[in-house]
Design a protein around this motif. Structure first.
Motif, short mmCIF file in Angstrom:
data_model
loop_
_atom_site.label_atom_id
_atom_site.label_comp_id
_atom_site.label_asym_id
_atom_site.label_seq_id
_atom_site.Cartn_x
_atom_site.Cartn_y
_atom_site.Cartn_z
N GLU A 171 2.10 1.72 -3.47
CA GLU A 171 1.07 2.26 -4.36
C GLU A 171 0.97 3.78 -4.24
OE1 GLU A 171 -2.58 0.37 -3.36
OE2 GLU A 171 -1.99 -1.61 -4.12
N GLU A 172 1.03 4.27 -3.03
CA GLU A 172 0.84 5.70 -2.79
C GLU A 172 2.06 6.53 -3.16
OE1 GLU A 172 -0.16 5.87 1.32
OE2 GLU A 172 -2.18 5.05 1.05
N ASN A 173 3.25 5.96 -3.00
CA ASN A 173 4.46 6.79 -3.10
C ASN A 173 5.40 6.44 -4.25
OD1 ASN A 173 4.40 8.46 -0.42
ND2 ASN A 173 3.86 6.37 0.18
N ARG A 202 0.83 -1.21 0.00
CA ARG A 202 0.00 0.00 0.00
C ARG A 202 0.86 1.25 0.00
NH1 ARG A 202 -4.20 2.29 -2.08
NH2 ARG A 202 -5.12 3.90 -0.77
N TYR A 203 1.93 1.24 0.77
CA TYR A 203 2.86 2.37 0.80
C TYR A 203 3.48 2.57 -0.58
CZ TYR A 203 6.51 5.53 2.44
OH TYR A 203 7.33 6.63 2.63
#
Length: 320
Positions: free
Chosen positions: A165-167, A162-163
């Motif tokens: 995906e966001e960054n 998830r990290y």
């Protein structure tokens, strides 16, 4: 670069894919089958270099402290470790695989397969004896990578994927991926990422551009440069040096310890490497990114080192 010569040279190797970008332009593109550009495949230990990028981003955001921080901050159980050297292990020791754990990835004590058969991979790694003072020697270890992924989960308060995906994945346009995880749901730091060849090329281009993508600085330039610097000699039988989950080396006349800056007939490069022929090579002085992927079993793979045997000599001609 002599593209027609390259095509004939790599034909017997039967690569799954070979992509070469120079100055931001795709100059060579080969796929074994037309469907491969759209297919995800295991990148194996190239996953480690993606994790390195995420660690750098987290440091820049301030959710992770500096590389010199002892990992006891994240694993307080190490305070009671019988060997005090475990309390000396830092984030940088994990990134350079010099934590000092008694470990042999596949040969010898077969640490990696033993880890994957346990119910808690992180605890398995932390419980391994220390054989050398941290920072002394590189010992290739996906266990170090799993600790880093677990640390990122703690710091970010969300999964590693998830990290990403966001960054990282989101800004790079990587939407179709798969990432394996351990029994606790922590995404595998040392392997387990599935991507398309074009995704690997974009990631390599990001590093060629020192962390900048379009109008955003995704990774700070100083951390990109620090992560790909030769930090510690690569453990045998590997050549070159190791950085923060990146390999570094030199090709050409500078092999006697001279860098490309010291010799016009050599160049420095860094690369991500995954089992069974997965590579992302970055050659800064030539503004070049090379992606190689394969999927054949060991007995079926061609013995050539495609980059050093075929591609690097052609790149060297560009310096003459």
């Amino acid at each position: 670069m002599n593209i027609s010569a390259l095509a004939s040279m790599i034909a017997p190797v039967d690569l799954r894919s070979c992509l070469i970008s120079q100055n931001g332009r795709l100059v060579f593109e080969h796929y074994r089958h037309p469907r491969i550009p759209d297919e995800k495949a295991k990148v194996n230990s190239c996953t480690k270099s993606f994790l390195s990028a995420l660690i750098c981003i987290a440091m820049d955001q301030g959710i992770l402290p500096g590389a010199e921080t002892p990992i006891i901050e994240f694993f307080p159980q190490l305070r009671s470790a019988s060997d005090p050297r475990k309390r000396e292990i830092t984030l940088e020791h994990l990134l350079t695989m010099s934590a000092g754990f008694e470990w042999s990835e596949f040969g010898g004590i077969k640490s990696f397969p033993r880890m994957t058969r346990t119910g808690n991979w992180v605890e398995f790694v932390l419980e391994q004896p220390i054989s050398e003072t941290p920072g002394t020697r590189m010992e290739y270890s996906s266990g170090c990578s799993q600790l880093l992924s677990a640390i990122l989960v703690q710091a970010a308060g969300k999964s590693t994927a998830r990290y990403a995906e966001e960054n990282l994945f989101g800004p790079l346009g990587i939407e179709d991926y798969r990432w394996e995880s351990d029994p606790q749901g922590i995404h595998t730091g040392g392997y387990g990422l599935w991507l398309r060849p074009g995704d690997l090329l974009r990631f390599g281009q990001l590093y060629l551009q020192q962390g900048r993508w379009e109008q955003r600085q995704l990774i700070p330039r100083e951390l990109v440069n620090r992560s790909v610097q030769p930090s510690i000699p690569a453990g045998p039988p590997n050549r070159g040096f190791y950085g923060w989950h990146w390999w570094t080396d030199t090709f050409g006349a500078g092999l006697g310890g001279h860098s490309a800056a010291a010799s016009p007939l050599s160049f420095d490069y860094f690369y991500a490497r995954g089992y069974a022929g997965q590579f992302i090579y970055i050659v800064p002085i030539l503004e070049t990114v090379v992606v190689l992927t394969d999927d054949k079993r060991k007995k079926e793979r061609h013995p050539a080192n495609v980059f050093r045997d075929f591609i690097a000599p052609l790149l060297l001609e560009d310096l003459n």
